[in-house]
Write an enzyme that holds these catalytic residues in place. Structure first.
Site, PDB file in Angstrom:
ATOM      1  N   CYS A   1       0.835  -1.198   0.000  1.00  0.00           N
ATOM      2  CA  CYS A   1       0.000   0.000   0.000  1.00  0.00           C
ATOM      3  C   CYS A   1       0.872   1.251   0.000  1.00  0.00           C
ATOM      4  O   CYS A   1       1.966   1.261   0.565  1.00  0.00           O
ATOM      5  CB  CYS A   1      -0.918  -0.011   1.224  1.00  0.00           C
ATOM      6  SG  CYS A   1      -2.076   1.391   1.282  1.00  0.00           S
TER       7      CYS A   1
ATOM      8  N   HIS B   1      -2.476  -3.770   5.096  1.00  0.00           N
ATOM      9  CA  HIS B   1      -2.299  -3.374   6.497  1.00  0.00           C
ATOM     10  C   HIS B   1      -3.657  -3.082   7.122  1.00  0.00           C
ATOM     11  O   HIS B   1      -4.622  -2.695   6.436  1.00  0.00           O
ATOM     12  CB  HIS B   1      -1.382  -2.150   6.626  1.00  0.00           C
ATOM     13  CG  HIS B   1      -1.914  -0.895   6.011  1.00  0.00           C
ATOM     14  ND1 HIS B   1      -2.579   0.072   6.742  1.00  0.00           N
ATOM     15  CD2 HIS B   1      -1.893  -0.441   4.737  1.00  0.00           C
ATOM     16  CE1 HIS B   1      -2.919   1.067   5.942  1.00  0.00           C
ATOM     17  NE2 HIS B   1      -2.529   0.782   4.722  1.00  0.00           N
TER      18      HIS B   1
ATOM     19  N   ARG C   1       2.826   4.862   6.384  1.00  0.00           N
ATOM     20  CA  ARG C   1       3.192   4.161   7.620  1.00  0.00           C
ATOM     21  C   ARG C   1       3.677   2.742   7.383  1.00  0.00           C
ATOM     22  O   ARG C   1       4.043   2.050   8.335  1.00  0.00           O
ATOM     23  CB  ARG C   1       1.980   4.143   8.559  1.00  0.00           C
ATOM     24  CG  ARG C   1       1.480   5.512   8.965  1.00  0.00           C
ATOM     25  CD  ARG C   1       0.112   5.451   9.611  1.00  0.00           C
ATOM     26  NE  ARG C   1      -0.922   5.011   8.666  1.00  0.00           N
ATOM     27  CZ  ARG C   1      -2.198   4.822   8.978  1.00  0.00           C
ATOM     28  NH1 ARG C   1      -2.589   5.035  10.240  1.00  0.00           N
ATOM     29  NH2 ARG C   1      -3.066   4.434   8.075  1.00  0.00           N
TER      30      ARG C   1
ATOM     31  N   CYS D   1      -6.510   0.380   6.887  1.00  0.00           N
ATOM     32  CA  CYS D   1      -6.214   0.927   5.559  1.00  0.00           C
ATOM     33  C   CYS D   1      -7.288   1.932   5.137  1.00  0.00           C
ATOM     34  O   CYS D   1      -8.484   1.613   5.106  1.00  0.00           O
ATOM     35  CB  CYS D   1      -6.122  -0.205   4.541  1.00  0.00           C
ATOM     36  SG  CYS D   1      -5.763   0.352   2.860  1.00  0.00           S
TER      37      CYS D   1
ATOM     38  N   ASP E   1       0.373   3.788   1.686  1.00  0.00           N
ATOM     39  CA  ASP E   1       0.315   4.396   3.011  1.00  0.00           C
ATOM     40  C   ASP E   1       1.724   4.657   3.551  1.00  0.00           C
ATOM     41  O   ASP E   1       2.571   3.763   3.572  1.00  0.00           O
ATOM     42  CB  ASP E   1      -0.458   3.476   3.964  1.00  0.00           C
ATOM     43  CG  ASP E   1      -0.857   4.169   5.257  1.00  0.00           C
ATOM     44  OD1 ASP E   1       0.050   4.611   5.993  1.00  0.00           O
ATOM     45  OD2 ASP E   1      -2.062   4.242   5.554  1.00  0.00           O
TER      46      ASP E   1
END
Length: 214
Positions: A42, A98, A46, A101, A44
């Site tokens: 992803c 994750h 993080r 999400c 993302d």
């Protein structure tokens, strides 16, 4: 100091520290890449692949997009897959989602008119949520519902990758794994492994070795 300038300063520090600890690191890196793993994750911020797996530059061939989706109709991900399988000849492909999400959460909400590109990207997730509507509706907590759909999505991407001719018909087909990362504890849970038994496993750390004399 603004953020981009801070990043450049940090890069100088990282490059110096890395070269000081291993003089051959950058000459070795410049010779070419031979990663054994393709990571589809992803976007993302993080969940940086190298950080969460403690990998080094050169260890992973990485493709990231919103909600770690794979589609044979997407030239971006297909070009990455083609190069990874036919040129780099990776041994393993890991789809890593994750928990928590945002892309998955958005697929369970009404489409936002301000995010047309995101809406098109997560359309397959919306369809997946519909297919599993009965199961998801039985999950009372909204966050847990998002997390369950995130798991189902990883498994769906794994299925699609395994059925893709590029992977299925390769001379030495790479193993396709499905993982999910926990933002709450930094741990990776295995949802599907490319090995024959294909049993979900949560890897535990090795017990600490006892010190001599104890």
């Amino acid at each position: 100091m603004n953020r981009p300038k801070r990043m450049l300063v940090e890069n100088i520090a990282w490059a110096r520290e890395t070269a000081d600890s291993d003089h051959a690191f950058f000459p070795r890196l410049a010779e070419g890449q031979s990663p054994r793993v393709l990571w589809i994750g992803c976007s993302d911020s993080r969940v940086p692949a190298e950080t969460v797996t403690n990998a080094n530059p050169g260890d992973l061939f990485v493709h990231r997009n919103i909600a770690n989706l794979f589609s044979p109709a997407d030239d971006n991900v297909m070009s990455v897959l083609e190069y990874a399988v036919r040129v780099l000849k990776v041994d393993d492909i890991i789809v890593c989602g994750h928990y928590g999400c945002g892309g998955v959460r958005a697929s369970l909400l009404p489409a936002s008119p301000d995010l047309p590109h995101v809406n098109r990207r997560i359309a397959p997730l919306c369809a997946l949520a519909q297919r599993h509507r009965g199961e998801l509706e039985r999950v009372a907590d909204a966050d847990e519902r998002v997390n369950r759909l995130a798991e189902l999505s990883v498994l769906e991407q794994v299925r699609a990758l395994r059925e893709t001719p590029l992977v299925r018909d390769a001379n030495a087909p790479p193993r396709v794994h499905g993982w999910i990362f926990g933002l709450h504890d930094g741990r990776i849970k295995v949802l599907a492994t490319g090995y024959p038994d294909d049993q979900p496993v949560l890897f535990e750390p090795e017990p600490a070795l006892e010190t001599a004399g104890r």
